[in-house]
Design an enzyme around this catalytic site. Structure first.
Site, PDB file in Angstrom:
ATOM      1  N   HIS A 144       0.835  -1.204   0.000  1.00  0.00           N
ATOM      2  CA  HIS A 144       0.000   0.000   0.000  1.00  0.00           C
ATOM      3  C   HIS A 144       0.872   1.258   0.000  1.00  0.00           C
ATOM      4  CE1 HIS A 144      -3.403   2.615   1.399  1.00  0.00           C
ATOM      5  NE2 HIS A 144      -2.425   3.236   2.030  1.00  0.00           N
ATOM      6  N   GLU A 145       1.896   1.265   0.835  1.00  0.00           N
ATOM      7  CA  GLU A 145       2.765   2.444   0.913  1.00  0.00           C
ATOM      8  C   GLU A 145       3.601   2.612  -0.356  1.00  0.00           C
ATOM      9  OE1 GLU A 145       2.166   4.486   3.106  1.00  0.00           O
ATOM     10  OE2 GLU A 145       1.026   3.232   4.488  1.00  0.00           O
ATOM     11  N   HIS A 148       1.496   4.257  -2.905  1.00  0.00           N
ATOM     12  CA  HIS A 148       1.444   5.708  -2.719  1.00  0.00           C
ATOM     13  C   HIS A 148       2.619   6.379  -3.432  1.00  0.00           C
ATOM     14  CE1 HIS A 148      -1.944   6.638  -0.237  1.00  0.00           C
ATOM     15  NE2 HIS A 148      -1.566   5.902   0.788  1.00  0.00           N
ATOM     16  N   GLU A 223      -6.295   6.896  -1.076  1.00  0.00           N
ATOM     17  CA  GLU A 223      -6.221   5.697  -0.243  1.00  0.00           C
ATOM     18  C   GLU A 223      -6.844   4.511  -0.962  1.00  0.00           C
ATOM     19  OE1 GLU A 223      -4.516   5.343   2.522  1.00  0.00           O
ATOM     20  OE2 GLU A 223      -3.919   7.459   2.320  1.00  0.00           O
TER      21      GLU A 223
END
EC number: 3.4.24.-
Length: 292
Positions: A144-145, A148, A223
Site C-alpha cells: 500500500h505504501e 502511494h 487511499e
C-alpha cells in the site's frame, strides 16, 4: 476528531502567517481604491497558496524521520529487518520505481510513505504494526505504501493543496475588497481599510475550512487507489483486505499532525468524515472486492 481539528488548524495557520508576512512586506496586496488588480492578486495568492505546501513537501522526508524517530535500515541487524528490506525491494520492482528507504520506528500500529520525489522516498512501519500483524498482512501494508509512492500521491496532494489555497487567498481578498467598498462608500480613503482586513481574515478561515473538505476528499480517493495498487502488486486483494480488517480492530498509532494524512489508517463517520483524510476501513475493504 481532535486530529482532524489540529490538522486543519495547522494548514490554516501556515496560510494566514504567509499572508500576513507578505502583506507586511508590501508584496502584492492586489487591491486599491481604484479596484482589483487581478493579475497581481493572482500572483500573490499563488505565492501564498503554494509556498507552504512545497516547503512542507521538500522537507517531508527528513521531518518524518526526525518527528517519529524512524531509523532507516542501512544494514539489517536481524531477520525481520532483512525481510522488510527485501520485501520493499521486490514491491518496488513490481511498481517500477527506485527502492525507497526503509525505516522502523517505535510506536503503535501504523505505517507511512513520504518524500518529495518518487525515486527518493521513505517507507516506514512501526514496531507496533510488526508485532500486531503476520507477514502477509505487513507485506500488504508495505505494498500500500509503495503504491502511494508509485502513484506520486505526495506530490499530487501538495499540488491540490496549493491550488485550493490559492483560491482561498484570492477569493478572500475579492470579498474583502467589495465589503470594504460598501463600508467606505462615499469616503475619500484611497486604500483598503479595517473592513477589508477583517473580512479577509474571516473569509480565509471559512474558505479554508471548505477547501479542506476538497483536499480531504482527494486524500480519501488516493487511499482507495493505494489499496488497489497493493492488490495489483500482490496479485490478489485478500492480503490487503486482511490487513485492513486487522487495522480496524487496533487503535491507530498517532503520527505528528503534519503527517496526519500519511498514515495507513484513519477515517470516521458523521460530519467529521468530510474532513477525514482516510475512508472508513469498511469502505476500503468493500472497494477491494471489486479489484481483480
Amino acid at each position: 476528531m481532535k486530529r482532524i481539528i489540529l490538522f486543519l488548524a495547522t494548514n490554516l495557520a501556515v496560510m494566514l502567517v504567509l499572508s500576513l508576512v507578505l502583506n507586511i512586506l508590501g508584496i502584492g496586496r492586489g487591491v486599491s481604491a481604484a479596484g482589483i488588480n487581478v493579475g497581481e492578486l493572482l500572483v500573490f495568492s499563488a505565492v501564498v497558496g503554494f509556498t507552504g505546501s512545497f516547503i512542507s513537501l521538500l522537507i517531508s522526508k527528513p521531518m518524518a524521520k526526525w518527528s517519529t524517530g524512524a531509523r532507516v535500515i542501512d544494514n539489517p541487524s536481524n531477520s525481520t529487518e532483512l525481510w522488510l528490506v527485501n520485501t520493499v525491494r521486490a514491491l518496488s520492482e513490481r511498481a517500477g520505481i527506485r527502492m525507497p528507504d526503509v525505516a522502523v520506528y517505535d510506536g503503535e500500529p501504523n505505517a507511512f510513505a513520504t518524500g518529495a520525489f518518487k525515486n527518493s522516498a521513505l517507507v516506514a512501519v512501526s514496531t507496533g504494526l510488526l508485532q500486531s500483524m503476520n507477514r502477509d498482512e505487513v507485506e500488504a501494508v508495505l505494498a500500500h505504501e509503495v503504491a502511494h509512492v508509485a502513484n506520486g500521491d505526495m506530490v499530487t496532494l501538495t499540488l491540490i493543496q496549493g491550488v485550493v489555497n490559492t483560491f482561498v487567498v484570492f477569493l478572500a481578498r475579492v470579498v474583502g475588497f467589495f465589503v470594504d467598498k460598501v463600508l467606505l462608500k462615499g469616503s475619500e480613503d484611497r486604500g483598503p481599510g479595517i473592513g477589508y482586513m477583517v473580512t479577509v481574515f474571516v473569509c480565509e478561515i471559512i474558505f479554508g475550512l471548505l477547501a479542506s473538505i476538497i483536499v480531504a476528499w482527494f486524500s480519501r480517493q488516493r487511499e482507495f487507489r493505494a489499496d488497489a495498487g497493493a492488490a495489483k502488486y500482490l496479485g490478489t486483494p485478500v492480503p490487503m483486505q486482511n490487513a485492513l480488517a486487522r487495522l480496524g480492530g487496533l487503535a491507530p498509532g498517532a503520527l505528528p499532525q503534519s503527517m496526519a494524512a500519511s498514515g495507513i489508517s484513519g477515517g470516521g463517520g458523521g460530519w467529521g468524515a468530510l474532513f477525514s483524510t482516510h475512508p472508513p476501513i469498511e469502505q476500503r475493504i468493500a472497494a477491494l472486492s471489486n479489484v481483480r
